[in-house]
Design a protein around this motif. Sequence first.
Motif, short mmCIF file in Angstrom:
data_model
loop_
_atom_site.label_atom_id
_atom_site.label_comp_id
_atom_site.label_asym_id
_atom_site.label_seq_id
_atom_site.Cartn_x
_atom_site.Cartn_y
_atom_site.Cartn_z
N GLU A 198 -4.50 4.17 1.46
CA GLU A 198 -4.51 4.37 3.58
C GLU A 198 -5.00 3.51 4.10
O GLU A 198 -5.02 2.72 4.99
CB GLU A 198 -3.79 5.57 3.68
N GLU A 252 -4.90 7.52 -3.35
CA GLU A 252 -4.13 7.60 -2.13
C GLU A 252 -4.75 7.33 -1.23
O GLU A 252 -4.02 5.94 -0.30
CB GLU A 252 -2.99 8.72 -2.82
N ARG A 253 -5.66 8.11 -0.52
CA ARG A 253 -6.09 7.45 0.54
C ARG A 253 -6.83 6.38 0.80
O ARG A 253 -7.00 5.77 1.60
CB ARG A 253 -7.22 9.15 0.26
N GLN A 256 0.39 4.12 -2.82
CA GLN A 256 0.26 5.62 -2.11
C GLN A 256 1.82 6.50 -3.20
O GLN A 256 0.76 7.60 -3.46
CB GLN A 256 0.78 5.74 -1.04
N THR A 299 0.97 -1.14 -0.25
CA THR A 299 0.08 -0.31 -0.16
C THR A 299 1.38 1.43 0.16
O THR A 299 0.33 2.54 -0.10
CB THR A 299 -1.32 0.46 1.72
N THR A 300 2.24 1.29 0.42
CA THR A 300 2.91 2.03 0.78
C THR A 300 3.33 2.30 -0.78
O THR A 300 3.70 3.84 -1.18
CB THR A 300 4.16 2.25 1.14
#
Length: 174
Positions: free
Chosen positions: A91, A87-88, A31, A27-28
């Motif tokens: 996270e 992106e949100r 993002q 996920t990083t």
Amino acid sequence: MTNFPDVNPTEFDYRRLLDLEVLSVWTTKLQQSHASDSHVYETALATFQTALRSQVVEGDGRLSAGRRARKVEKHLRALVRASRKAERAAESLRVGYADHVREVQALPGKRQAKQLRSAGRRDQLTALTAKSLHKSASAFTPGSEETAAPAADTGRPAARGITDLFDQQQRRGA
């Protein structure tokens, strides 16, 4: 066709994402990818705004170029918003899965505590029912007044029955 196994498989094994550390890394990266995409879209938007708003056609009004430019800009703005939203969401996925893992690990302890509380309530209810049945049985048994233990003085007058009220009324009226 070769007899050698494929060293670089084309499909990603998504089951590995069930490990929280692997999911965090993935996920990083997502993002970062979406953040860079957003930056690219914002740069393109600025370029388009500058170029399209400076195109003046003979006979244009004061705001005509800007109106024409917005018809194109709205699509780039949608790309910027979608990239930020993705992106949100990446996270949120990581945080949601971490909460899920924590909840699943805590669930057996919660269930055991609930079972103990429930057992305690059942024991209390059983004791209260037994006490109530004992009082009821001793009240209905003839001669139980002599065998029953004396009631503790609570500071309140003793409970009276309906016949006590009639006796008082008859005395007052007489």
